[in-house]
Scaffold this motif. Structure first.
Motif, mmCIF file in Angstrom:
data_model
loop_
_atom_site.group_PDB
_atom_site.id
_atom_site.type_symbol
_atom_site.label_atom_id
_atom_site.label_comp_id
_atom_site.label_asym_id
_atom_site.label_seq_id
_atom_site.Cartn_x
_atom_site.Cartn_y
_atom_site.Cartn_z
ATOM 1 N N PHE A 1 0.818 -1.054 0.022
ATOM 2 C CA PHE A 1 -0.004 -0.110 0.115
ATOM 3 C C PHE A 1 1.158 1.247 -0.026
ATOM 4 C CE2 PHE A 1 -3.177 -3.059 1.835
ATOM 5 C CZ PHE A 1 -4.104 -2.717 1.144
ATOM 6 N N PHE A 2 0.260 2.159 -0.603
ATOM 7 C CA PHE A 2 1.189 3.505 -0.602
ATOM 8 C C PHE A 2 0.472 4.601 -0.180
ATOM 9 C CE2 PHE A 2 3.090 1.173 -3.963
ATOM 10 C CZ PHE A 2 4.342 1.131 -3.961
ATOM 11 N N ASP A 3 1.020 5.780 0.727
ATOM 12 C CA ASP A 3 0.658 7.002 0.677
ATOM 13 C C ASP A 3 0.738 7.777 -0.717
ATOM 14 O OD1 ASP A 3 -0.239 9.338 2.134
ATOM 15 O OD2 ASP A 3 1.751 9.889 1.988
ATOM 16 N N GLY B 1 4.807 -9.111 -9.339
ATOM 17 C CA GLY B 1 3.634 -9.992 -8.744
ATOM 18 C C GLY B 1 3.093 -9.566 -7.425
ATOM 19 N N TYR B 2 3.394 -8.155 -7.128
ATOM 20 C CA TYR B 2 2.694 -7.648 -5.899
ATOM 21 C C TYR B 2 1.352 -6.845 -6.357
ATOM 22 C CZ TYR B 2 7.261 -8.279 -3.827
ATOM 23 O OH TYR B 2 8.545 -9.051 -3.547
ATOM 24 N N THR B 3 0.472 -6.954 -5.529
ATOM 25 C CA THR B 3 -0.848 -6.592 -5.458
ATOM 26 C C THR B 3 -0.654 -5.019 -4.793
ATOM 27 O OG1 THR B 3 -2.034 -8.467 -5.211
ATOM 28 C CG2 THR B 3 -3.127 -6.624 -4.749
ATOM 29 N N LEU B 4 -1.062 -3.927 -5.485
ATOM 30 C CA LEU B 4 -0.849 -2.586 -5.032
ATOM 31 C C LEU B 4 -2.032 -2.116 -4.616
ATOM 32 C CD1 LEU B 4 1.737 -1.425 -7.688
ATOM 33 C CD2 LEU B 4 2.138 -2.489 -5.680
ATOM 34 N N GLY B 5 -1.890 -0.920 -3.664
ATOM 35 C CA GLY B 5 -3.106 -0.211 -3.031
ATOM 36 C C GLY B 5 -2.871 1.090 -2.482
ATOM 37 N N ILE B 6 -3.828 2.087 -2.171
ATOM 38 C CA ILE B 6 -3.575 3.247 -1.856
ATOM 39 C C ILE B 6 -4.335 3.433 -0.488
ATOM 40 C CG2 ILE B 6 -4.067 5.603 -2.107
ATOM 41 C CD1 ILE B 6 -3.044 5.319 -5.119
ATOM 42 N N ILE B 7 -3.609 3.987 0.477
ATOM 43 C CA ILE B 7 -4.392 4.329 1.804
ATOM 44 C C ILE B 7 -3.812 5.749 1.841
ATOM 45 C CG2 ILE B 7 -4.701 4.258 4.174
ATOM 46 C CD1 ILE B 7 -3.720 1.221 3.818
ATOM 47 N N LYS C 1 -5.296 -1.985 -7.118
ATOM 48 C CA LYS C 1 -6.413 -2.857 -6.850
ATOM 49 C C LYS C 1 -7.609 -2.167 -5.924
ATOM 50 C CE LYS C 1 -8.114 -7.510 -5.463
ATOM 51 N NZ LYS C 1 -7.743 -8.772 -4.940
ATOM 52 N N THR C 2 -7.224 -1.352 -4.908
ATOM 53 C CA THR C 2 -7.784 -0.958 -3.856
ATOM 54 C C THR C 2 -7.148 0.715 -3.809
ATOM 55 O OG1 THR C 2 -8.622 -2.782 -2.906
ATOM 56 C CG2 THR C 2 -8.611 -0.819 -1.592
#
Length: 244
Positions: A9-11, A122-128, A151-152
């Motif tokens: 997850f990323f800022d 192969g990593y799933t990525l998202g943002i918070i 993905k999110t």
């Protein structure tokens, strides 16, 4: 033991994107905001008032760890003395102009390629992200061609929760389908981002070294130790090899 990281997850602010001071861009944003609300106040009167009200809202949101919607932000906090229907109808545009009056937000030079490479590995990525706008981040993702990488996307202005409340991290994990222990978080804030990630039980926290953020957070007196400190986003490629 090294955790099995499956999702990163990323800022966004000062992590994936930075603010570039562009005075003509700032001047236009401020002029457009004044025109949009048809204000009779002078530039200095209006923006001094808005800055004061913004600081009040920021203090409240940080103490409660809750954010409001754009409509609530502008009708209740920023422009309660203006016609509420007009303000509410224009709230998304007002938010963007208010953000633009800080400067132009652009992706870090290595952001796009790093995101695409991590996804290819192969990593799933998202943002918070803590943010007052509901459209700016999705618009940037589309403009820079990285929307398909994520993905999110969890934005505090939409879910009301804000970092460092562990609940926003747990929500993101449920949405993306990965247990917290198999998630990493990349952010710039040495207090909020590290504290929240660790409290939520994430397997790893990586802090990107951002001088502006560090200077702002020195006064808190708090210190949280991340698992890694990087100076550029492409350093993540040394931490996360290809999966499988």
């Amino acid at each position: 033991m090294t955790p099995d990281i499956q999702t990163i997850f990323f800022d966004v602010g000062n992590t994936l994107r930075i603010v570039v001071k562009d005075q003509p861009f700032i001047d236009k944003a401020e002029a457009d905001l004044m025109e949009l609300i048809q204000t009779k106040e002078s530039h200095d009167e209006l923006f001094e008032k808005l800055e004061a009200r913004w600081n009040v809202y920021r203090k409240l949101s940080k103490s409660t760890l809750l954010d409001v919607s754009e409509g609530e932000l502008w009708t209740q906090f920023m422009l309660p003395d203006y016609e509420p229907n007009m303000v509410f109808a224009n709230a998304p545009r007002l938010t963007r102009l208010w953000r633009d009056h800080d400067g132009r937000r652009v992706a870090r030079p290595d952001a796009v390629e790093t995101l695409k490479e991590l996804r290819a590995r192969g990593y799933t990525l998202g943002i918070i992200a803590n943010t007052v706008t509901e459209t700016e981040i999705p618009d940037w993702m589309a403009a820079d061609g990285v929307a398909q990488c994520f993905k999110t996307t969890i934005l505090s202005s939409k879910v009301r929760l804000r970092k460092p409340d562990p609940a926003i991290y747990h929500l993101a994990c449920r949405c993306i389908g990965t247990p917290e222990a198999n998630c990493a978080y990349v952010g710039d804030n040495p207090v909020r981002d590290v504290e929240g990630t660790q409290a939520a039980g994430f397997g790893m926290m990586i802090r990107i070294d951002e001088p502006d953020t560090l200077n702002k957070e020195k006064a808190t007196g708090k210190e949280f130790i991340p698992d890694h400190v990087i100076t550029k986003l492409s350093d993540l490629l040394d931490i996360f090899p290809a999966r499988g």
